[in-house]
Scaffold this active site. Sequence first.
Site, PDB file in Angstrom:
ATOM      1  N   ASP A  83       0.845  -1.187   0.000  1.00 49.99           N
ATOM      2  CA  ASP A  83       0.000   0.000   0.000  1.00 49.99           C
ATOM      3  C   ASP A  83       0.887   1.246   0.000  1.00 49.99           C
ATOM      4  O   ASP A  83       2.073   1.182   0.336  1.00 49.99           O
ATOM      5  CB  ASP A  83      -0.896  -0.027   1.243  1.00 49.99           C
ATOM      6  CG  ASP A  83      -1.678   1.246   1.423  1.00 49.99           C
ATOM      7  OD1 ASP A  83      -2.423   1.623   0.500  1.00 49.99           O
ATOM      8  OD2 ASP A  83      -1.542   1.888   2.485  1.00 49.99           O
ATOM      9  N   ASP A 118      -0.292   5.186   0.780  1.00 47.60           N
ATOM     10  CA  ASP A 118      -0.543   6.242   1.767  1.00 47.60           C
ATOM     11  C   ASP A 118      -0.542   5.690   3.191  1.00 47.60           C
ATOM     12  O   ASP A 118      -1.338   4.809   3.531  1.00 47.60           O
ATOM     13  CB  ASP A 118      -1.891   6.906   1.484  1.00 47.60           C
ATOM     14  CG  ASP A 118      -1.926   7.600   0.132  1.00 47.60           C
ATOM     15  OD1 ASP A 118      -1.169   8.569  -0.035  1.00 47.60           O
ATOM     16  OD2 ASP A 118      -2.690   7.168  -0.745  1.00 47.60           O
TER      17      ASP A 118
END
Length: 234
Positions: free
Chosen positions: A25, A27
């Site tokens: 991932d 953010d």
Amino acid sequence: MTTVDTTSPALGEHGGSGLQAVLVDMDGTLVDTEDFWWHAESSLFADLGHPLGEEHRAQLVGGPMTRVMDYLLALTGLEIPREELADRINGRFTELLDGGAPLMPGAAELLALLRENGIPAALVSASHRRIIDLVLKNLGDHPFAFSVAGDEVARTKPNPDPYLLAASRFGAEPARCVVIEDAPLGVQAGEAAGCQVVAVPSVAPIPPGPGRLVLGSLAELDLALLRSLVPAPV
């Protein structure tokens, strides 16, 4: 979109592990952008006459823009076209991000680990393509064969689609992929895809669970631990 050579050996063929790919991932996991998102959202709504209290911040972490907008519009009762709201939030975020975002603790070491050990890796985010490309440009040399953006799938996180798509591009089995996430909705997406999940919570807490390893920082994730998450097939 980068072409992936799925004929190259996976880690499980030469590393004593069944690991085939690592799906990361962006953010709050790889780069510290959660403050940027919060500032973009809270400053915009303050300008619109609807200040957001800190207690709402955890509700806005890790989800797709559609979910964020649903929450904010229901909370404030503001009447604004959804496309306009998304553009304004993304615009403010992009301005903040243009100077680069700091890496999360241990992220530089994770990138080096993936690159130096030839571990197939992809970046999988609910953010839109233009934001992912800006982050990747500022990262410079990175190990990601490709990235999957939230506006490139019919259903983004917390649905499993982004991680299933990334695994399929590698020709990998989801159960032999490790997902690295910081937010509950991202963890939900990785687990729904059938992947092993490493959770490194940023804003919202994530409890331990079956098939889920919860760490305090990416710095705790070394090569031996990563390989141990997917045993070699018998």
